[in-house]
Design an enzyme around this catalytic site. Structure first.
Site, mmCIF file in Angstrom:
data_model
loop_
_atom_site.group_PDB
_atom_site.id
_atom_site.type_symbol
_atom_site.label_atom_id
_atom_site.label_comp_id
_atom_site.label_asym_id
_atom_site.label_seq_id
_atom_site.Cartn_x
_atom_site.Cartn_y
_atom_site.Cartn_z
ATOM 1 N N CYS A 120 -4.653 -4.259 22.595
ATOM 2 C CA CYS A 120 -4.446 -4.726 23.969
ATOM 3 C C CYS A 120 -5.650 -4.477 24.863
ATOM 4 C CB CYS A 120 -3.191 -4.085 24.566
ATOM 5 S SG CYS A 120 -3.373 -2.318 24.872
ATOM 6 N N ASP A 173 19.521 -6.111 -38.366
ATOM 7 C CA ASP A 173 19.823 -7.479 -37.929
ATOM 8 C C ASP A 173 21.001 -8.072 -38.688
ATOM 9 O OD1 ASP A 173 17.847 -7.357 -36.087
ATOM 10 O OD2 ASP A 173 16.345 -8.407 -37.310
ATOM 11 N N LYS A 195 7.571 15.887 -15.233
ATOM 12 C CA LYS A 195 7.908 14.996 -14.127
ATOM 13 C C LYS A 195 7.486 13.594 -14.530
ATOM 14 C CE LYS A 195 7.735 14.545 -9.137
ATOM 15 N NZ LYS A 195 7.869 13.106 -9.204
ATOM 16 N N LYS A 229 2.920 19.038 -8.758
ATOM 17 C CA LYS A 229 2.212 17.788 -9.008
ATOM 18 C C LYS A 229 0.820 18.088 -9.535
ATOM 19 C CE LYS A 229 4.660 14.346 -6.880
ATOM 20 N NZ LYS A 229 4.018 13.552 -5.881
ATOM 21 N N CYS A 231 1.856 -2.448 25.179
ATOM 22 C CA CYS A 231 0.954 -2.895 24.117
ATOM 23 C C CYS A 231 1.758 -3.574 23.007
ATOM 24 C CB CYS A 231 0.193 -1.696 23.548
ATOM 25 S SG CYS A 231 -0.823 -2.135 22.119
ATOM 26 N N ASP A 278 6.867 9.752 -14.397
ATOM 27 C CA ASP A 278 6.481 8.915 -13.269
ATOM 28 C C ASP A 278 7.195 7.574 -13.366
ATOM 29 O OD1 ASP A 278 5.305 8.192 -10.972
ATOM 30 O OD2 ASP A 278 3.298 7.915 -11.798
ATOM 31 N N CYS A 281 -3.072 4.697 22.203
ATOM 32 C CA CYS A 281 -2.952 3.683 23.230
ATOM 33 C C CYS A 281 -1.730 4.068 24.049
ATOM 34 C CB CYS A 281 -2.739 2.307 22.597
ATOM 35 S SG CYS A 281 -2.334 1.064 23.834
ATOM 36 N N SER A 300 15.299 14.025 -3.239
ATOM 37 C CA SER A 300 13.929 14.041 -3.680
ATOM 38 C C SER A 300 13.589 15.493 -4.040
ATOM 39 C CB SER A 300 13.128 13.499 -2.498
ATOM 40 O OG SER A 300 11.809 13.618 -2.749
ATOM 41 N N LEU A 301 12.359 15.751 -4.361
ATOM 42 C CA LEU A 301 11.975 17.122 -4.688
ATOM 43 C C LEU A 301 10.869 17.576 -3.754
ATOM 44 C CD1 LEU A 301 11.702 16.874 -8.583
ATOM 45 C CD2 LEU A 301 13.414 18.151 -7.309
ATOM 46 N N GLU A 308 10.634 20.878 -16.955
ATOM 47 C CA GLU A 308 10.697 19.548 -17.567
ATOM 48 C C GLU A 308 9.463 18.794 -17.095
ATOM 49 O OE1 GLU A 308 14.416 17.692 -16.269
ATOM 50 O OE2 GLU A 308 15.335 19.653 -16.475
ATOM 51 N N ASP A 362 14.673 -2.853 -39.978
ATOM 52 C CA ASP A 362 15.046 -3.786 -38.918
ATOM 53 C C ASP A 362 15.907 -4.906 -39.479
ATOM 54 O OD1 ASP A 362 13.467 -2.197 -37.454
ATOM 55 O OD2 ASP A 362 12.044 -3.759 -36.818
ATOM 56 N N GLN A 363 15.542 -5.304 -40.691
ATOM 57 C CA GLN A 363 16.267 -6.421 -41.295
ATOM 58 C C GLN A 363 17.731 -6.060 -41.564
ATOM 59 O OE1 GLN A 363 14.410 -7.740 -44.862
ATOM 60 N NE2 GLN A 363 15.553 -9.663 -44.914
ATOM 61 N N CYS A 390 -7.918 0.418 22.978
ATOM 62 C CA CYS A 390 -6.983 -0.037 21.958
ATOM 63 C C CYS A 390 -7.453 -1.383 21.408
ATOM 64 C CB CYS A 390 -5.588 -0.173 22.569
ATOM 65 S SG CYS A 390 -4.435 -1.032 21.493
ATOM 66 N N LYS A 437 13.355 23.877 -12.437
ATOM 67 C CA LYS A 437 14.699 23.948 -11.859
ATOM 68 C C LYS A 437 15.274 25.325 -12.134
ATOM 69 C CE LYS A 437 15.340 19.044 -12.770
ATOM 70 N NZ LYS A 437 15.811 18.049 -13.719
ATOM 71 N N ARG A 464 17.986 4.300 -7.126
ATOM 72 C CA ARG A 464 18.083 5.323 -6.085
ATOM 73 C C ARG A 464 18.276 4.705 -4.704
ATOM 74 N NH1 ARG A 464 14.627 8.075 -2.567
ATOM 75 N NH2 ARG A 464 15.327 10.195 -2.175
ATOM 76 N N TYR A 501 18.521 13.627 -17.158
ATOM 77 C CA TYR A 501 18.355 15.036 -16.809
ATOM 78 C C TYR A 501 19.490 15.665 -15.996
ATOM 79 C CZ TYR A 501 15.738 12.721 -12.972
ATOM 80 O OH TYR A 501 15.317 11.904 -11.980
#
Ligand code: IVH
Length: 702
Positions: free
Chosen positions: A425, A41, A119, A327, A445, A121, A440, A86-87, A117, A37-38, A422, A303, A145, A239
């Site tokens: 109302c 940097d 999915k 899912k 209403c 989240d 109702c 969407s899928l 692949e 990292d140094q 209801c 796919k 999206r 993807y």
């Protein structure tokens, strides 16, 4: 300053940038740093210093610009090059089998091979690259999206995500075979560790913790403070690869390879397979791996690999036919239900909700869950005080799956009597023969009006920001808005007067007042909504069974409200997926004078009631076909004319570029050539099928 020292600086800056990009890629994409990292940097500081001395050499894609960036001012809305769809989901082997069967049927003679692949989240993101210096490509735009058609520009935030390359060299583009201008789509996720850290920080600041990494990622992408985004450590897994709004004409596997070659982070867990058995195995192993990945997944995406097969499969309204999300089944937890609340939706439907002792399930705290309908409650004999199993899967609304009864969980003791009136109302609620819910049926209403106006303003409908529950409550209870058409008669005076009135009576909980700035904004949003178009207006009308997909189909088919209103059942049912049940609902809707009046009223207000008809694109668009032999019904000329009017080309000779050969009786050498080159061969019937099948929406947008 002398020209030489400037030239030297320029050279060194280029070197440093190339070097830093390489290390970023090794560190953030490959997880395999080769310097400390140094050391990193030190290089970064040298570059920063040189850029400070030569501000004219500073570019937006410099590695120093990841954290900088001015705060975004609110997010610009930008139309996607092609809709972000969407899928379709599957939850069982059987559903997977159904899909596989459909794919094979539609694919005909084309190859069917699947990629798998994870999915992820998170949230999908579109990254746009354009030509940069020296044949390179540079990131110019990052879009969320949004509603699928129109996304929000979050470029400044996206620039801080380390796994997103800010620029890609000519060499890498060449290696991947990608032009300077292209678009990458992928999923933004927040790693679990970053999520935990973020919540710890939030708690320390006395802020409420985020519920799950997905929500946290969504919130972070829309943060107005890019430096905060930089700290949060989001990741983007790529993807899809597009050029000019079209998927590049290579298979999914090759796409992932090309993305890797470009320097994007591509999820390492992927597979290729042919059978449902293999898919089930993949799902099982992904499920096992789930806990150790370090980021959330909610299933597996399959796919179709080959681009030609995908093209033939095409799209339904909201999703490609060539992809499917399997899912993982919902997560469950047991808790006690202390009450049942009944709310009234915009269709007048009485909806029961279980009020629960808060329980953590599926990555979120749940204190309410849907109880399906009156019929379900009766059948189950649900009592208040019962212990129930709550289920939550991914983004699905939690639901009560079953009543639990054992030694630890005794049954509740208060019988629940389903209200026959209801709750809003007080008029009688009706449950029609064969229906699971009470409704109702009082057209006046307030709940119906509240629901109708909220629906009208919602994102997927007329998209009027600022028309949430509380504003609608204020507008409708004060009698300013008696129908959605009244929204278009609002002006600054009316809204100011309403605010005064509400404030005089004391602002109630869940009631919102409008300040001068909000008034202007709201009016502008309402004005803009006039151009939303027929499909959105139809969704806004809350016609039973007419959701997004059907509204799109109807708008396309009929083109104007007038034509739709006057359509017969027969004409309606000619539209794809409209059966007798939907056509009945539409005819009933337009038969009511109040509804016709509302439409007139909206028309007079200037609300657009037409749809631009999409160009008719068939699956043959852009393809080259070769005809050989005598077809049973079509003459050569007829076949040629029909292929051309469908956007295809007819060529005289077969080559590797030929999409299909259409073979009839006594086909000659062209057929042999096609077999030799493995060009798919179709007969007349198959050709006719392709000619008829229109590709929906995604090709042109609406
Ligand atoms: S493909 C047609 N691949 O899942 C476009 N999506 O439920 C579908 N997602 O909106 C995108 N991982 O945000 C694809 N490997 C993956 C994915 C993935 C997660 C998300 C994506 C999409 C949603 C659909």
């Amino acid at each position: 300053m002398s020209e030489t020292s400037k030239a030297q600086a320029e050279k060194r800056i280029e070197e440093l940038r190339t070097e830093l990009r390489r290390h970023e890629h090794l560190y953030y994409v490959m997880d395999a740093p080769v310097i400390s990292d140094q050391e990193y940097d030190t290089l970064m500081n040298e570059l920063k210093k040189l850029e400070m001395e030569h501000p004219e050499l500073l570019t937006e894609d410099s590695p120093t610009q990841r954290v900088g960036g001015k705060p975004a001012e609110g997010f610009q809305k930008v139309r996607h090059s092609r809709p972000m769809l969407s899928l379709d989901n599957a939850y069982s082997e059987e559903e997977l089998r159904d899909w596989d069967r459909r794919v094979r049927e539609l694919a005909g003679s084309l190859p069917v091979e699947y990629t798998a692949e994870l999915k992820l989240d998170g949230l999908s993101l579109a990254l746009h690259y354009e030509a940069g210096p020296h044949g390179s490509a540079r990131l110019v735009r990052g879009l969320t999206r949004g509603d699928g058609q129109i996304g929000e520009e979050v470029t400044t935030n996206v620039r801080t995500i380390r796994s997103v390359p800010l620029s890609i060299s000519a060499e890498h583009l060449k290696k991947a075979g990608v032009p300077q201008e292209f678009e990458v789509r992928g999923e933004t996720v927040m790693p679990q560790k970053a999520f935990e850290k973020m919540n710890k920080d939030r708690e320390a600041e006395g802020l409420a913790p985020a519920v799950n990494p997905r929500n946290a990622a969504a919130g972070t992408l829309r943060t107005k403070e890019p430096s905060v985004v930089a700290q949060r450590r989001l990741d983007v897994y790529a993807y899809f690869l597009l050029t000019q709004g079209e998927y590049v004409a290579i298979g999914q596997e090759q796409t992932l390879d090309a993305l890797t070659a470009l320097g994007f982070r591509v999820n390492p867990h992927r597979g290729r397979m042919h059978t449902v058995e293999e898919m089930m195995q993949y799902i099982e192993s992904a499920g096992k791996r789930r806990a150790t990945l370090g980021y959330d997944i909610d299933g597996v995406v399959f796919k179709v690999n080959a681009q030609a097969t995908r093209q033939r499969l095409g799209y339904t309204g909201r999703a490609p036919r060539w992809a499917l999300a399997y899912k993982f089944s919902a997560e469950q937890a047991i808790t006690q239900m202390y009450d049942i609340m009944i709310s009234v939706g915009r269709s007048g439907k009485l909806t029961p909700t279980a009020m629960l002792n808060t329980v953590f399930v599926g990555g979120a705290n749940v204190s309410r869950a849907t109880l399906h309908n009156a019929d379900w409650i009766e059948r189950m004999g649900l009592k208040i005080g019962d212990w129930v199993k709550v289920e939550r899967g991914g983004d699905v609304i939690p639901k009560v799956a079953e009543i639990v009864e054992d030694a630890e969980h005794p049954r509740g003791d208060r019988t629940f009597v389903y209200p026959k009136v209801c709750p809003i109302c007080g008029s009688a609620a009706v449950r029609e023969e064969g229906e699971a819910d009470y409704r109702c049926v009082n057209v006046d209403c307030p709940a119906l009006l509240q629901g109708a106006v909220e629906n009208w303003g919602s994102r997927g409908v007329m998209n009027i920001e600022g028309l949430g529950e509380a504003s609608v409550y204020a507008l409708t209870t004060q009698g300013v808005v008696k129908s959605v058409a009244d929204l278009y008669a609002l002006n600054e005076e009316k809204l100011a007067a309403l605010t005064e009135e509400v404030e005089r009576n004391g602002v109630k909980k869940r009631q919102r007042v409008f300040g001068p700035v909000e008034i202007k904004k709201l009016l502008k949003q309402i004005e803009n909504s006039k151009h939303a178009g027929l499909a959105r207006v139809l969704m806004g009308m809350s016609i039973r069974f007419v959701g997004e997909r059907t509204a799109d189909v109807l708008a396309q088919e009929f083109g104007s409200m007038d034509d739709l209103m006057n359509a017969s059942a027969e004409e309606l049912e000619r539209a794809e997926e409209v059966g007798p049940r939907i056509s009945r609902a539409i005819i009933d809707f337009f038969a009511r004078p109040a509804n016709r009046e509302l439409i007139e009223h909206l028309k007079r207000a200037g609300v657009k009631m037409t749809a631009e008809k999409k160009q008719r694109t068939t699956q043959l668009a852009g393809m080259t076909l070769v005809l050989t032999g005598t077809l049973p019904n079509l003459s050569r000329e007829e076949a040629k004319a029909r292929i051309e009017s469908a956007g295809g080309k007819v060529s005289g000779s077969v080559s590797k570029k030929t999409s299909y050969v259409i073979a009839g009786e006594e086909a000659g050498s062209k057929l042999d050539k096609a077999q030799e080159l493995k060009v798919p061969i179709l007969d007349e019937a198959e050709l006719l099928k392709l000619l008829e099948k229109e590709v929906q929406g995604p090709e042109t947008g609406d």
